[in-house]
Design a protein around this motif. Structure first.
Motif, PDB file in Angstrom:
ATOM      1  N   SER A  74       0.853  -1.195   0.000  1.00  0.00           N
ATOM      2  CA  SER A  74       0.000   0.000   0.000  1.00  0.00           C
ATOM      3  C   SER A  74       0.884   1.240   0.000  1.00  0.00           C
ATOM      4  O   SER A  74       2.105   1.154   0.216  1.00  0.00           O
ATOM      5  N   GLY A  75       0.240   2.368  -0.189  1.00  0.00           N
ATOM      6  CA  GLY A  75       0.970   3.635  -0.136  1.00  0.00           C
ATOM      7  C   GLY A  75       1.513   3.924   1.247  1.00  0.00           C
ATOM      8  O   GLY A  75       2.623   4.458   1.397  1.00  0.00           O
ATOM      9  N   SER A  76       0.730   3.570   2.258  1.00  0.00           N
ATOM     10  CA  SER A  76       1.184   3.819   3.641  1.00  0.00           C
ATOM     11  C   SER A  76       2.455   3.039   3.943  1.00  0.00           C
ATOM     12  O   SER A  76       3.394   3.562   4.553  1.00  0.00           O
ATOM     13  N   THR A 126       5.468   4.752   2.169  1.00  0.00           N
ATOM     14  CA  THR A 126       6.033   5.958   2.815  1.00  0.00           C
ATOM     15  C   THR A 126       6.667   5.595   4.158  1.00  0.00           C
ATOM     16  O   THR A 126       7.686   6.174   4.543  1.00  0.00           O
ATOM     17  N   TYR A 173      -1.210  14.406   2.773  1.00  0.00           N
ATOM     18  CA  TYR A 173      -1.492  13.080   3.316  1.00  0.00           C
ATOM     19  C   TYR A 173      -0.515  12.081   2.710  1.00  0.00           C
ATOM     20  O   TYR A 173      -0.351  12.033   1.490  1.00  0.00           O
ATOM     21  N   HIS A 174       0.124  11.306   3.578  1.00  0.00           N
ATOM     22  CA  HIS A 174       1.081  10.303   3.085  1.00  0.00           C
ATOM     23  C   HIS A 174       0.758   8.912   3.605  1.00  0.00           C
ATOM     24  O   HIS A 174       1.640   8.059   3.651  1.00  0.00           O
ATOM     25  N   GLY A 175      -0.495   8.694   4.049  1.00  0.00           N
ATOM     26  CA  GLY A 175      -0.855   7.383   4.553  1.00  0.00           C
ATOM     27  C   GLY A 175      -1.141   7.425   6.035  1.00  0.00           C
ATOM     28  O   GLY A 175      -1.092   8.488   6.667  1.00  0.00           O
ATOM     29  N   HIS A 176      -1.416   6.225   6.597  1.00  0.00           N
ATOM     30  CA  HIS A 176      -1.985   6.202   7.941  1.00  0.00           C
ATOM     31  C   HIS A 176      -1.043   5.678   9.027  1.00  0.00           C
ATOM     32  O   HIS A 176      -1.491   5.233  10.076  1.00  0.00           O
ATOM     33  N   GLU A 190       4.737  15.495  -1.811  1.00  0.00           N
ATOM     34  CA  GLU A 190       4.246  15.270  -3.165  1.00  0.00           C
ATOM     35  C   GLU A 190       4.767  16.420  -4.023  1.00  0.00           C
ATOM     36  O   GLU A 190       4.688  17.586  -3.614  1.00  0.00           O
ATOM     37  N   ASN A 239      -5.110  15.625  -3.007  1.00  0.00           N
ATOM     38  CA  ASN A 239      -5.898  15.573  -1.762  1.00  0.00           C
ATOM     39  C   ASN A 239      -6.363  16.937  -1.258  1.00  0.00           C
ATOM     40  O   ASN A 239      -7.071  17.009  -0.261  1.00  0.00           O
ATOM     41  N   ASP A 263       6.630  11.441  -2.656  1.00  0.00           N
ATOM     42  CA  ASP A 263       5.522  10.512  -2.484  1.00  0.00           C
ATOM     43  C   ASP A 263       4.682  10.600  -3.754  1.00  0.00           C
ATOM     44  O   ASP A 263       3.940  11.561  -3.963  1.00  0.00           O
ATOM     45  N   VAL A 277       2.449   8.267  -4.637  1.00  0.00           N
ATOM     46  CA  VAL A 277       1.352   7.309  -4.520  1.00  0.00           C
ATOM     47  C   VAL A 277       0.186   7.740  -5.418  1.00  0.00           C
ATOM     48  O   VAL A 277      -0.478   6.909  -6.033  1.00  0.00           O
ATOM     49  N   LYS A 278      -0.033   9.040  -5.531  1.00  0.00           N
ATOM     50  CA  LYS A 278      -1.103   9.520  -6.420  1.00  0.00           C
ATOM     51  C   LYS A 278      -0.586   9.926  -7.801  1.00  0.00           C
ATOM     52  O   LYS A 278      -1.230   9.675  -8.803  1.00  0.00           O
ATOM     53  N   LYS A 310      -1.258   2.650  -5.289  1.00  0.00           N
ATOM     54  CA  LYS A 310      -2.527   2.861  -6.018  1.00  0.00           C
ATOM     55  C   LYS A 310      -2.538   2.276  -7.446  1.00  0.00           C
ATOM     56  O   LYS A 310      -2.865   1.131  -7.620  1.00  0.00           O
TER      57      LYS A 310
HETATM   58  C1  LIG Z   1      -0.082  10.927  -1.551  1.00  0.00           C
HETATM   59  C2  LIG Z   1      -0.490   9.710  -0.799  1.00  0.00           C
HETATM   60  N1  LIG Z   1       0.433   8.981  -0.143  1.00  0.00           N
HETATM   61  C3  LIG Z   1       0.109   7.875   0.533  1.00  0.00           C
HETATM   62  C4  LIG Z   1      -1.185   7.431   0.590  1.00  0.00           C
HETATM   63  C5  LIG Z   1      -1.536   6.190   1.339  1.00  0.00           C
HETATM   64  O1  LIG Z   1      -1.835   5.163   0.460  1.00  0.00           O
HETATM   65  P1  LIG Z   1      -2.688   3.904   0.959  1.00  0.00           P
HETATM   66  O2  LIG Z   1      -4.079   4.385   1.196  1.00  0.00           O
HETATM   67  O3  LIG Z   1      -2.569   2.932  -0.175  1.00  0.00           O
HETATM   68  O4  LIG Z   1      -2.039   3.401   2.188  1.00  0.00           O
HETATM   69  C6  LIG Z   1      -2.193   8.152  -0.084  1.00  0.00           C
HETATM   70  C7  LIG Z   1      -3.600   7.709  -0.039  1.00  0.00           C
HETATM   71  O5  LIG Z   1      -4.505   8.390  -0.446  1.00  0.00           O
HETATM   72  C8  LIG Z   1      -1.836   9.316  -0.789  1.00  0.00           C
HETATM   73  O6  LIG Z   1      -2.758  10.048  -1.430  1.00  0.00           O
END
Ligand SMILES: Cc1ncc(COP(=O)(O)O)c(C=O)c1O
Length: 461
Positions: A138-140, A143, A166-169, A238, A243, A271, A273-274, A299
């Motif tokens: 996943s993106g989280s 990162t 936002y870079h994930g959770h 980013e 977002n 990052d 991811v998007k 993603k």
């Molecule tokens: C820029 C960015 N990085 C990281 C993430 C986290 O990705 P994930 O939801 O696949 O963990 C997101 C999710 O929206 C994101 O927009």
């Protein structure tokens, strides 16, 4: 950005239209309501992730094909949400379906490498100009691991991020997102405000937010951190903010950040991811011509299957190669995801596909701008590659402060309802950008514009 004088939108008109459109959507989605009543008993909030929550109930989908999805009530929708930007290929693409179907017969998981994982890494290295790669899910995770690599390489703890990004959770990046400006404090010294409960203050405090599009502010903050014995391990950002709609980097900004991070021996993590795979074959790295030390993607990589990757220079990957940084995961490089990613990168997201996305986006942005100009609508259209949005602000958004000061959450909610009632699927109630897919047509984009035009006409009548 257009130069018309925007009209003042009557707030009571927004409420009146919101009520009308919400009622209409409720009437069209009894099946979703019934599923929600069932789901909420066991599935917290009736959803799999809090980003899927919606009042009074979420819209449950049954299937998708090409540019379209269908909800459980049989409503057919053109998909501009595209799984938070994962489905730039369109739904159920035959090449990805074939690759996954063939792979499934051969076994789906070994926790041992397969040839597809090598092919995907070779293609990613070519696209991003970065030689070394590892996979995650996943993106989280991407990162999280990229930050750990940067810390491992530099032996430092502090991370600099962009306020509002936002870079994930994971705890290390759940900082300064959705924060009120008063909590964030002065621009030169933003506070490390945790995003939601459960993020330890001590962990959040290791992550220092700075404003986007302001290399001077970043330089001064880094100087002060260095003086306090806290030279950062990395800057994670980013290259074009998603977002918050879409916020593009101003000319020279990314180059200045690259120079600054290099000067201090700080790793630069883009990052993507998007943006990666969605705004160009080699993402923002290719599009803006600035190469980071590490890049994170997810993603769109797996064509609808969970996957993610970290790419980097030989130097950045040294701690992974020497096993100083432990980069691991049972499902990393999962054969099913890798088969999907291989077909996705080599057969689907071709140069012709990117040319089509660019053309479509130019068309939809230009048509949105026409609507804005003819109705004097307070906003502007902005986008890049497959991504774009109408930003509901008369002023240009350049960073989180200008976003917070000008965002119009009520208008976003109304736009979403207009879309849903006119066959356009978007992310509920957020300042989320659209993601076009390669299966979208010019007519599909015109349908989006028609829904926007109807709202603009109703609001400015
Ligand atoms: C820029 C960015 N990085 C990281 C993430 C986290 O990705 P994930 O939801 O696949 O963990 C997101 C999710 O929206 C994101 O927009």
């Amino acid at each position: 950005m257009s130069t018309h004088a925007p009209v003042e939108i009557d707030r009571s008109r927004i409420s009146e239209l919101t009520e009308r459109e919400a009622k209409r959507l409720d009437q069209r989605t009894p099946g979703s309501r019934a599923l929600y009543e069932r789901a909420r008993k066991t599935l917290s909030g009736g959803v799999a992730s809090s980003y899927q929550v919606r009042e009074p109930w979420p819209i449950y989908l049954s299937h998708g094909r090409g540019p379209k999805v269908w909800d459980v009530d049989g409503n057919e929708l053109l998909d501009f949400h595209n799984g938070f930007g994962s489905m730039v290929q369109g739904h159920a693409h035959p090449a990805i379906t074939r690759a996954v179907t063939e792979r499934i017969e051969l076994g789906t998981h070994f926790a041992a490498p397969t040839e597809d994982a090598i092919v995907v890494a070779e293609e990613l290295a070519r696209r991003f100009g970065l030689p070394k790669w590892r996979y995650v899910n996943s993106g989280s995770e991407a990162t999280m691991d990229a930050i750990r690599i940067a810390r491992g390489l530099t032996g430092r703890d502090t991370v600099v991020k962009i306020a509002g990004s936002y870079h994930g959770h994971h705890d290390g990046v759940m900082v300064a997102i959705g924060t009120q400006l008063v909590e964030l404090g002065g621009r030169e010294d933003y506070a490390s405000v945790p995003y939601g409960a459960g993020v330890p203050k001590a962990v959040a405090g290791l992550t220092v937010p700075v404003p986007f599009n302001d290399a001077g502010a970043m330089a001064r903050r880094i100087e002060r951190l260095a003086e306090g014995g806290r030279l950062p391990a990395c800057v994670i950002m980013e290259a074009a903010m998603m977002n918050l709609g879409v916020v593009l980097p101003e000319p020279g900004y990314l180059e200045a950040v690259r120079e600054l991070t290099r000067q201090h021996g700080i790793l630069l993590i883009f990052d993507e991811v998007k943006t990666g795979l969605c705004i160009a074959a080699g993402g923002a790295t290719e599009r803006f011509g600035v190469t980071p030390d590490l890049v994170t993607i997810a993603k769109a990589l797996g064509g609808g299957l969970p996957s993610g990757a970290i790419g980097g220079t030989e130097e950045a990957f040294e701690p992974v190669e020497s096993d100083a940084v432990v980069q691991v995961g049972t499902y990393n490089g999962n054969p099913l995801s890798m088969a999907a990613a291989r077909a996705n990168l080599l057969e689907v997201l071709t140069p012709a596909a990117y040319a089509h996305l660019d053309e479509l986006n130019r068309h939809i942005l230009r048509r949105c701008e026409d609507v804005i100009a003819s109705y004097g609508f307070p906003g502007y259209a902005v986008g890049i590659g497959s991504k774009g949005c109408v930003t509901f602000s008369p002023r240009q958004i350049v960073d989180y402060e200008t976003f917070k000061a000008n965002q119009d959450a009520e208008l976003c909610e109304l736009a979403w309802l207009y879309n849903m009632n006119r066959g356009i699927f978007m992310t509920p109630g957020r300042e989320e950008e659209w993601t076009l897919s390669i299966t979208h047509s010019f007519e599909d984009c015109d349908a989006f514009v028609a829904a926007f035009e109807e709202m603009a006409a109703d609001l400015t009548a």
